[in-house]
Design an enzyme around this catalytic site. Structure first.
Site, PDB file in Angstrom:
ATOM      1  N   THR A  35      32.652  39.819  31.790  1.00 10.94           N
ATOM      2  CA  THR A  35      32.609  38.846  33.376  1.00 10.94           C
ATOM      3  C   THR A  35      31.182  39.593  33.071  1.00 10.94           C
ATOM      4  O   THR A  35      30.561  39.220  34.228  1.00 10.94           O
ATOM      5  CB  THR A  35      33.209  39.459  33.995  1.00 10.94           C
ATOM      6  N   GLY A  36      30.740  41.045  33.322  1.00  6.33           N
ATOM      7  CA  GLY A  36      29.292  41.525  33.637  1.00  6.33           C
ATOM      8  C   GLY A  36      28.674  40.996  32.834  1.00  6.33           C
ATOM      9  O   GLY A  36      28.030  39.478  31.447  1.00  6.33           O
ATOM     10  N   PHE A  70      34.464  50.635  38.547  1.00  7.39           N
ATOM     11  CA  PHE A  70      35.039  49.514  38.640  1.00  7.39           C
ATOM     12  C   PHE A  70      35.397  48.319  38.356  1.00  7.39           C
ATOM     13  O   PHE A  70      35.509  47.310  38.781  1.00  7.39           O
ATOM     14  CB  PHE A  70      33.303  49.079  39.046  1.00  7.39           C
ATOM     15  N   TYR A 138      47.373  40.650  40.799  1.00  3.22           N
ATOM     16  CA  TYR A 138      45.713  41.402  40.734  1.00  3.22           C
ATOM     17  C   TYR A 138      46.534  42.269  42.128  1.00  3.22           C
ATOM     18  O   TYR A 138      46.071  43.932  41.535  1.00  3.22           O
ATOM     19  CB  TYR A 138      44.786  40.543  41.425  1.00  3.22           C
ATOM     20  N   GLY A 278      50.319  31.828  51.565  1.00  3.95           N
ATOM     21  CA  GLY A 278      50.320  33.176  50.889  1.00  3.95           C
ATOM     22  C   GLY A 278      48.751  33.565  51.477  1.00  3.95           C
ATOM     23  O   GLY A 278      48.501  34.415  51.878  1.00  3.95           O
TER      24      GLY A 278
END
Length: 320
Positions: A35-36, A70, A138, A278
């Protein structure tokens, strides 16, 4: 200090790595680029591309003073649809990192946790003593890692801190949000101003808030990065400290859209849709512990300023 930054090619990780370099530290970025972005690795950092679970040991064998962790899978919806991806990608990977740190005598860890560990709060502002009842996979994986860190600190003398972020926003020069799947409000609204979306959706305008839309706590990414440096410096062997990080001020969805209109000069059409299941009405952090123990203070809490930084980054990216 010689520091390893996992996920340092991502949004928050790249900003933190840049601030570490500016502070004079030797920084190695480890990222698998799932994702980076390689061009987000700050100048002055050495970059290692690889899966943390597979290469953390070999990298840490060089000798490090600390790790800032991270790297994570972080899409809430996806975590509910593909839980295995999150339990492996977040929890198993973090356990292997912890074991590698122990094997190679790395004494300090700062972990990127999340306010999602709390779930729907009973009281606002949310303190670190609040019950942890995550409502999605998550958040559950992040809480599991927090619990593991507590055990490692007690058993092995690790000096650790977990930072539970609220809504991170803004940018730092060429470092900002670049998600393939964007789920954060400010960049989504700015995509409308940039012509990449037709309108923004407001999920309910009948919440028990001042203007009927959900309220969230936005923290500038640079303030967040600076809290990591302070946590690293003040970590104590055998202790795992947990800090909530937010501005302590809540802004509604409508206020965010209005701030984006002010910054961009674009009308930004908004459509009210039904509530999302939620979604809590209000999520605001109490950051008193970080202020008192770390001496941390958010310096960039102005919403228009946060949006301006994000917009400047987005505009610069369009020109590339």
């Amino acid at each position: 200090m010689k520091l390893l930054v996992t996920g340092g090619a991502g949004y928050v990780g790249s900003v933190c790595a840049a601030r570490l370099v500016e502070a004079g530290h030797e920084v190695v970025v480890l990222d698998d680029l799932s994702t980076g972005h390689s061009d987000a690795v700050p100048d002055g950092c050495r970059f290692v591309e690889g899966d943390i679970a597979e290469v953390a040991g070999s990298v840490l064998s060089e000798g490090f003073d600390g790790v800032l962790h991270f790297a994570a899978k972080s899409l809430v919806g996806e975590s509910m649809q593909e839980p295995g991806k999150y339990w492996y990608g977040n929890v198993v990977t973090s356990l292997r990192l912890l074991d590698a740190m122990r094997e190679h005598g790395v004494p300090k860890l700062v972990f990127s946790s999340t306010a999602a560990t709390y779930g729907e709060p009973e009281q606002v502002p949310i303190q670190e003593t609040a019950a942890t009842r995550p409502t999605n996979t998550y958040g559950a994986t992040k809480l599991a890692i927090d619990n593991a860190i507590t055990s490692y600190a007690a058993a092995h003398g690790l000096a650790a801190a977990s930072l539970r972020y609220f809504n991170v926003a803004g940018a730092y020069g060429r470092f900002g949000e670049r998600h393939a799947v964007e789920t954060h409000l400010i960049p989504i609204v700015l995509q409308v101003a940039a012509g990449q979306r037709e309108q923004v959706q407001i999920y309910g305008d009948d919440w028990p808030t001042e203007d009927g839309t959900c309220v969230r706590d936005y923290i500038h990414v640079v303030d967040l990065a600076d809290a990591h440096l302070l946590s690293l410096q003040q970590a104590v062997s055998g202790e795992h400290r947990i800090y909530n990080l937010g501005s302590g001020t809540g802004f509604s969805v409508k206020q965010v859209i209005d701030a984006c209109r002010k910054v961009t000069g674009h009308p930004i059409p908004a459509l009210v849709a039904s509530r999302r299941s939620g979604d809590p009405a209000t999520l605001v952090a109490s950051s008193d512990r970080a202020r008192n123990e770390l001496g941390w203070q958010p310096e960039r809490a102005d919403l228009v300023g946060i949006v301006q930084d994000a917009w400047d980054f987005a505009q610069a990216r369009q020109e590339v």
